[in-house]
Write a protein that holds these residues in place. Sequence first.
Motif, PDB file in Angstrom:
ATOM      1  N   GLN A  28      40.283  -8.423  23.745  1.00 20.62           N
ATOM      2  CA  GLN A  28      39.709  -7.354  22.926  1.00 20.62           C
ATOM      3  C   GLN A  28      39.421  -7.786  21.488  1.00 20.62           C
ATOM      4  O   GLN A  28      38.811  -7.046  20.724  1.00 20.62           O
ATOM      5  CB  GLN A  28      40.652  -6.143  22.906  1.00 20.62           C
ATOM      6  CG  GLN A  28      40.954  -5.580  24.283  1.00 20.62           C
ATOM      7  CD  GLN A  28      39.714  -5.092  25.001  1.00 20.62           C
ATOM      8  OE1 GLN A  28      39.020  -4.211  24.512  1.00 20.62           O
ATOM      9  NE2 GLN A  28      39.416  -5.669  26.159  1.00 20.62           N
TER      10      GLN A  28
ATOM     11  N   ASN B 214      40.264  -9.097  17.472  1.00 22.81           N
ATOM     12  CA  ASN B 214      41.064  -8.579  16.353  1.00 22.81           C
ATOM     13  C   ASN B 214      40.090  -8.179  15.258  1.00 22.81           C
ATOM     14  O   ASN B 214      39.647  -9.018  14.472  1.00 22.81           O
ATOM     15  CB  ASN B 214      42.032  -9.655  15.867  1.00 22.81           C
ATOM     16  CG  ASN B 214      42.954  -9.168  14.766  1.00 22.81           C
ATOM     17  OD1 ASN B 214      42.604  -8.299  13.966  1.00 22.81           O
ATOM     18  ND2 ASN B 214      44.149  -9.740  14.703  1.00 22.81           N
ATOM     19  N   GLU B 215      39.714  -6.908  15.234  1.00 19.84           N
ATOM     20  CA  GLU B 215      38.690  -6.419  14.297  1.00 19.84           C
ATOM     21  C   GLU B 215      39.042  -6.680  12.834  1.00 19.84           C
ATOM     22  O   GLU B 215      38.205  -7.204  12.087  1.00 19.84           O
ATOM     23  CB  GLU B 215      38.440  -4.929  14.547  1.00 19.84           C
ATOM     24  CG  GLU B 215      37.594  -4.229  13.487  1.00 19.84           C
ATOM     25  CD  GLU B 215      36.154  -4.716  13.414  1.00 19.84           C
ATOM     26  OE1 GLU B 215      35.535  -4.543  12.347  1.00 19.84           O
ATOM     27  OE2 GLU B 215      35.667  -5.278  14.413  1.00 19.84           O
TER      28      GLU B 215
ATOM     29  N   GLY C 290      38.455 -10.177  11.999  1.00 19.20           N
ATOM     30  CA  GLY C 290      37.104 -10.654  12.253  1.00 19.20           C
ATOM     31  C   GLY C 290      36.995 -11.546  13.478  1.00 19.20           C
ATOM     32  O   GLY C 290      36.019 -12.278  13.638  1.00 19.20           O
TER      33      GLY C 290
ATOM     34  N   PRO D  51      36.213 -11.924  17.326  1.00 18.40           N
ATOM     35  CA  PRO D  51      35.393 -11.093  18.212  1.00 18.40           C
ATOM     36  C   PRO D  51      36.043 -10.765  19.549  1.00 18.40           C
ATOM     37  O   PRO D  51      36.909 -11.493  20.042  1.00 18.40           O
ATOM     38  CB  PRO D  51      34.158 -11.968  18.443  1.00 18.40           C
ATOM     39  CG  PRO D  51      34.692 -13.354  18.342  1.00 18.40           C
ATOM     40  CD  PRO D  51      35.711 -13.300  17.229  1.00 18.40           C
ATOM     41  N   ARG D  52      35.597  -9.672  20.120  1.00 17.53           N
ATOM     42  CA  ARG D  52      35.923  -9.342  21.502  1.00 17.53           C
ATOM     43  C   ARG D  52      35.257 -10.387  22.396  1.00 17.53           C
ATOM     44  O   ARG D  52      34.095 -10.742  22.193  1.00 17.53           O
ATOM     45  CB  ARG D  52      35.395  -7.953  21.846  1.00 17.53           C
ATOM     46  CG  ARG D  52      35.565  -7.589  23.321  1.00 17.53           C
ATOM     47  CD  ARG D  52      34.841  -6.300  23.654  1.00 17.53           C
ATOM     48  NE  ARG D  52      34.938  -6.052  25.093  1.00 17.53           N
ATOM     49  CZ  ARG D  52      35.488  -4.958  25.624  1.00 17.53           C
ATOM     50  NH1 ARG D  52      35.969  -4.012  24.837  1.00 17.53           N
ATOM     51  NH2 ARG D  52      35.540  -4.808  26.932  1.00 17.53           N
TER      52      ARG D  52
ATOM     53  N   GLY E  41      32.762  -6.227  17.477  1.00 18.55           N
ATOM     54  CA  GLY E  41      33.525  -6.180  16.229  1.00 18.55           C
ATOM     55  C   GLY E  41      32.570  -6.165  15.050  1.00 18.55           C
ATOM     56  O   GLY E  41      31.766  -7.089  14.875  1.00 18.55           O
ATOM     57  N   GLU E  42      32.647  -5.114  14.243  1.00 20.29           N
ATOM     58  CA  GLU E  42      31.699  -4.939  13.134  1.00 20.29           C
ATOM     59  C   GLU E  42      31.796  -6.074  12.124  1.00 20.29           C
ATOM     60  O   GLU E  42      30.779  -6.607  11.664  1.00 20.29           O
ATOM     61  CB  GLU E  42      31.966  -3.588  12.455  1.00 20.29           C
ATOM     62  CG  GLU E  42      30.923  -3.186  11.427  1.00 20.29           C
ATOM     63  CD  GLU E  42      31.114  -1.769  10.929  1.00 20.29           C
ATOM     64  OE1 GLU E  42      30.493  -1.413   9.913  1.00 20.29           O
ATOM     65  OE2 GLU E  42      31.891  -1.003  11.559  1.00 20.29           O
ATOM     66  N   LYS E  43      33.012  -6.448  11.768  1.00 21.04           N
ATOM     67  CA  LYS E  43      33.207  -7.509  10.782  1.00 21.04           C
ATOM     68  C   LYS E  43      32.649  -8.837  11.289  1.00 21.04           C
ATOM     69  O   LYS E  43      31.979  -9.569  10.549  1.00 21.04           O
ATOM     70  CB  LYS E  43      34.692  -7.642  10.451  1.00 21.04           C
ATOM     71  CG  LYS E  43      35.006  -8.642   9.352  1.00 21.04           C
ATOM     72  CD  LYS E  43      36.489  -8.608   8.998  1.00 21.04           C
ATOM     73  CE  LYS E  43      36.818  -9.586   7.871  1.00 21.04           C
ATOM     74  NZ  LYS E  43      38.276  -9.524   7.527  1.00 21.04           N
ATOM     75  N   TYR E  44      32.919  -9.132  12.542  1.00 19.18           N
ATOM     76  CA  TYR E  44      32.426 -10.379  13.130  1.00 19.18           C
ATOM     77  C   TYR E  44      30.901 -10.386  13.196  1.00 19.18           C
ATOM     78  O   TYR E  44      30.261 -11.378  12.832  1.00 19.18           O
ATOM     79  CB  TYR E  44      33.009 -10.565  14.527  1.00 19.18           C
ATOM     80  CG  TYR E  44      32.449 -11.777  15.245  1.00 19.18           C
ATOM     81  CD1 TYR E  44      32.929 -13.052  14.962  1.00 19.18           C
ATOM     82  CD2 TYR E  44      31.435 -11.646  16.195  1.00 19.18           C
ATOM     83  CE1 TYR E  44      32.412 -14.167  15.606  1.00 19.18           C
ATOM     84  CE2 TYR E  44      30.913 -12.754  16.843  1.00 19.18           C
ATOM     85  CZ  TYR E  44      31.406 -14.005  16.547  1.00 19.18           C
ATOM     86  OH  TYR E  44      30.884 -15.109  17.179  1.00 19.18           O
TER      87      TYR E  44
ATOM     88  N   ASP F  63      28.552  -2.380  17.260  1.00 20.95           N
ATOM     89  CA  ASP F  63      29.995  -2.289  17.482  1.00 20.95           C
ATOM     90  C   ASP F  63      30.388  -0.938  18.070  1.00 20.95           C
ATOM     91  O   ASP F  63      31.418  -0.828  18.754  1.00 20.95           O
ATOM     92  CB  ASP F  63      30.748  -2.516  16.167  1.00 20.95           C
ATOM     93  CG  ASP F  63      32.244  -2.566  16.375  1.00 20.95           C
ATOM     94  OD1 ASP F  63      32.696  -3.272  17.299  1.00 20.95           O
ATOM     95  OD2 ASP F  63      32.983  -1.897  15.628  1.00 20.95           O
TER      96      ASP F  63
END
Length: 215
Positions: A153, A155-156, A159, A161-162, A59-62, A100
Motif C-alpha cells: 500500500q 507510505n503516503e 512519499g 508509492p503504492r 500516492g499524491e506526494k509521490y 490519487d
Amino acid sequence: MKNIFKQAIVAVGLIAAAQGVLAAGDAAAGEGKAAMCAACHGADGNSPAPNFPKLAGLGEKYLLKQMHDIKAGDRQVMEMTGLLDSMSEQDMADIAAFFDSKTTQLAGAKPLTVRVNSGADVDGLALGETLYRAGKADVGTPACTGCHSPRGQGNEPAGYPRLSGQHADYIEKQLRDFRAGARVNDGDQRTMRSVAKNLSDAEIKALANFISGLN
C-alpha cells in the motif's frame, strides 16, 4: 520598530500560508487537467496498457514528485517529453490529487516459473514473495515491505508509492532501469538503485509478478 518587525513576521506567515494553500491539490480541479493523461494512463488512472503505469491511488506526494522530476529532466520518460512544460505547480498538484483519489484496479499475479542463476527452474510466485518480504540478506538487499508496506500500500507521508496492483511489466522495467542507472530519481540515499543492483533478471521478473497481485 517592534511593530514593524511584528508586521513583517505576520506578512511572511501569510505568504507562507498562501503558498501552502496553493500547493494543496484539488482533485475536482484536477479531473479536467488530467484529461491529457487518459490516453496512456486511463481516464481514472488505471492504465489498460502494461507498459504504462497505473496512477490511481499511487500516492499524491509521490505523483507530484514524479511530475516535478520529469519536468526538470531528473527522470527521463520519453513519452512525456514536453507534456508538463506549460503546467504550473497548482496544475500538477491538482492532477496528483485527482489520480490519487481513484481506486487502483488490481492487475493480478500469474503462475510463473523462472530460471535462477544456478540454472534451476523455481516457482516464480514463491521467489517473488520471499524477495518482497525478506529481501536478500546475503547481499544486504532489504525487504520491500519496509517502505511499501506488507500489502504493497506504500507510505503516503514518506512519499513511497503504492505498488499493489501495478502492472508487472512496468515494475519490471523500473527495477531494470534502477539497476542499470537509467532511472536515478530515488534520492541521495540511492535506495532503489541499491535494492535493484543485486537482483538478477529472473528475480526482478518474479518480484514484479508477485507485487502485481498484492492487495
